[in-house]
Enzyme design. Structure first.
Site, PDB file in Angstrom:
ATOM      1  N   LYS A  35     -18.456  -4.216  12.561  1.00 51.08           N
ATOM      2  CA  LYS A  35     -18.683  -4.655  10.779  1.00 51.08           C
ATOM      3  C   LYS A  35     -19.781  -5.610  10.453  1.00 51.08           C
ATOM      4  CE  LYS A  35     -14.534  -7.002  10.935  1.00 51.08           C
ATOM      5  NZ  LYS A  35     -13.297  -7.921  10.470  1.00 51.08           N
ATOM      6  N   ARG A 129      -0.867  -8.700   6.584  1.00 53.06           N
ATOM      7  CA  ARG A 129      -2.377  -8.077   5.439  1.00 53.06           C
ATOM      8  C   ARG A 129      -2.968  -6.926   5.770  1.00 53.06           C
ATOM      9  NH1 ARG A 129      -7.820  -9.810   8.511  1.00 53.06           N
ATOM     10  NH2 ARG A 129      -7.092  -7.829   9.282  1.00 53.06           N
ATOM     11  N   TYR A 255     -31.195 -35.961   1.179  1.00 54.84           N
ATOM     12  CA  TYR A 255     -30.113 -36.092   0.289  1.00 54.84           C
ATOM     13  C   TYR A 255     -28.937 -36.670   0.078  1.00 54.84           C
ATOM     14  CZ  TYR A 255     -32.642 -31.938  -1.733  1.00 54.84           C
ATOM     15  OH  TYR A 255     -33.368 -30.866  -2.346  1.00 54.84           O
ATOM     16  N   MET A 303     -31.508 -26.822   1.572  1.00 54.76           N
ATOM     17  CA  MET A 303     -31.924 -25.173   1.702  1.00 54.76           C
ATOM     18  C   MET A 303     -32.939 -24.340   2.462  1.00 54.76           C
ATOM     19  SD  MET A 303     -32.546 -22.594  -1.729  1.00 54.76           S
ATOM     20  CE  MET A 303     -31.543 -23.725  -2.797  1.00 54.76           C
TER      21      MET A 303
HETATM   22  C1  LIG Z   1      -8.549  -4.336  12.050  1.00 56.49           C
HETATM   23  C2  LIG Z   1      -9.676  -5.275  13.328  1.00 56.49           C
HETATM   24  N1  LIG Z   1      -9.246  -4.758  14.603  1.00 56.49           N
HETATM   25  C3  LIG Z   1     -10.307  -5.437  15.882  1.00 56.49           C
HETATM   26  C4  LIG Z   1     -10.822  -6.382  15.528  1.00 56.49           C
HETATM   27  C5  LIG Z   1     -11.737  -8.138  15.563  1.00 56.49           C
HETATM   28  O1  LIG Z   1     -11.550  -8.837  16.340  1.00 56.49           O
HETATM   29  P1  LIG Z   1     -12.270 -10.101  17.117  1.00 56.49           P
HETATM   30  O2  LIG Z   1     -13.780 -10.150  16.648  1.00 56.49           O
HETATM   31  O3  LIG Z   1     -11.457 -11.190  17.422  1.00 56.49           O
HETATM   32  O4  LIG Z   1     -12.474  -9.868  18.054  1.00 56.49           O
HETATM   33  C6  LIG Z   1     -11.358  -7.270  13.878  1.00 56.49           C
HETATM   34  C7  LIG Z   1     -11.779  -8.242  13.045  1.00 56.49           C
HETATM   35  O5  LIG Z   1     -11.838  -8.415  12.636  1.00 56.49           O
HETATM   36  C8  LIG Z   1     -10.348  -6.046  12.899  1.00 56.49           C
HETATM   37  O6  LIG Z   1      -9.961  -6.435  11.893  1.00 56.49           O
END
Ligand SMILES: Cc1ncc(COP(=O)(O)O)c(C=O)c1O
Length: 358
Positions: A35, A129, A255, A303
């Site tokens: 992701k 969560r 800066y 920047m």
């Molecule tokens: C549901 C879920 N599984 C696995 C992972 C992978 O976690 P990591 O990058 O700490 O291995 C994430 C990452 O945020 C996640 O949200």
């Protein structure tokens, strides 16, 4: 010469890190977490480089990039559907969906598609969560198994760990106990471990492991703890010096004039700044590599540029290579200076930085 900032992505290192995940979890299936554009490394090139058993993404849009890029492995939407209308595309592209809330369950029941549909029921075992509380999970599971689409597809049971990055925190034991109790005697495959748990807690591996950060070569453990496996860095954020100037003791740099030369010394300017994703809050003293030698930031990050105290690299000249993190300078170390984590550094590299794959 074009602006010299680059994120060099070492696909061989990425594959090496996946092989470490497989070694640590033999016989388990690996859902590579790609992701957020492959944690900033580029979604499609990362997925194409990895022979994983599946890929986890955060949105339908990311999933479609994979399918349009001819990735045929299972693709899991980690947050499931954001609206009912997404179900059609999920079915058309055979995307697996996390189901973490009652409203998602109702969308599935109302649509009652033919399927097949692969669902991952998410239990909240303590992170609070997303997910069904353990006492709701049995009912949610029954309702999902009653859907013809799931009968033609599959159901997996999952949860997510809040504190696995600290192996001494017994919260992982409590979450593992809650997950084991809620899923005891059920025949569906299970999934719990992220990178940190995969590498440090064999008892969390179950059927599918879900490594993210370890694939990209940063330590999954809290700052200050060495990585539990010989991971190789995948991303090097690199640029070049565009100025080397002799400054006088008392000259201020950048800066806000927040940093002053303690002696007559060389100060360099490298072409990368917060517009490229280098953290603006990285303080003076944050390490960088100039010609492979350690130097450090001087003054505030701008920047498009950072200023560098070149006392550690006295032979430096305009055009010399600067590594902001990567090979020879762990992103974890830079992140610790900047008060953040390598995840954020990687995801923060902006679109204007070309990714060079090798
Ligand atoms: C549901 C879920 N599984 C696995 C992972 C992978 O976690 P990591 O990058 O700490 O291995 C994430 C990452 O945020 C996640 O949200």
């Amino acid at each position: 010469m074009s602006r010299p900032v680059r994120a060099r992505i070492d696909l061989q290192a990425l594959r090496h890190n996946l092989s470490l995940a497989r070694e640590a979890a033999p016989g388990r299936r690996v859902m590579a977490v790609v992701k957020a554009d492959g944690y900033g490394h580029g979604l499609l090139p990362v997925a194409r480089a990895l022979a994983a058993d599946g890929f986890a993404v955060a949105s339908l849009e990311e999933a479609l990039v994979l399918r349009e890029g001819a990735i045929e492995a299972p693709v899991l939407l980690l947050a499931g559907l954001f609206e009912a209308a997404e179900l059609e595309a999920a079915l058309a592209h055979r995307l697996a969906l996390v189901v973490h809330a009652e409203h998602q369950l109702q969308w599935l029941e109302r649509a009652n598609p033919d399927g097949p549909l692969d669902l991952w029921l998410k239990l909240d075992t303590g992170m609070h969560r997303l997910g069904f509380a353990p006492e709701q999970a049995a009912g949610a599971r029954r309702r999902l198994l009653a859907l013809p689409a799931v009968q033609r597809g599959s159901l997996t049971l999952m949860s997510h760990l809040a504190c696995a990055d600290d192996p001494e925190d017994d919260y992982t034991d409590r979450q593992l106990a809650a997950f084991t109790a809620a899923t005891a005697g059920l025949q569906e495959p299970r999934s719990l471990a992220n990178s940190a748990a995969l590498l440090t807690r064999p008892d969390t591996r179950f059927d599918w492991v879900r490594p993210g950060i370890m694939l990209y070569g940063a330590s999954p453990l809290v700052a200050g703890r060495p990585s539990p496996a010989p991971l190789q860095p995948v991303m090097s954020l690199e640029t070049r010096l565009v100025e080397v100037a002799q400054r006088r003791r008392g000259d201020c740099i950048g800066y806000g004039c927040s940093w002053t030369c303690p002696e007559d010394m060389a100060v360099g300017v490298a072409a990368a700044g917060y517009g490229d994703g280098y953290p603006r809050h990285a303080p003076a003293g944050t390490p960088v590599l100039v010609n492979g030698r350690r130097a450090s930031l001087a003054g505030r990050v701008s920047m498009d540029t950072v200023c560098i105290d070149l006392r550690g690299a006295p032979a430096a000249r305009v055009g010399d290579p600067v590594v902001l993190w990567g090979e020879g300078l762990p992103a974890d170390e830079v992140a610790a200076h900047a008060g953040t984590i390598a995840y954020e550094l990687f995801c923060g590299v902006t679109a204007r930085v070309p990714r060079d794959y090798g």
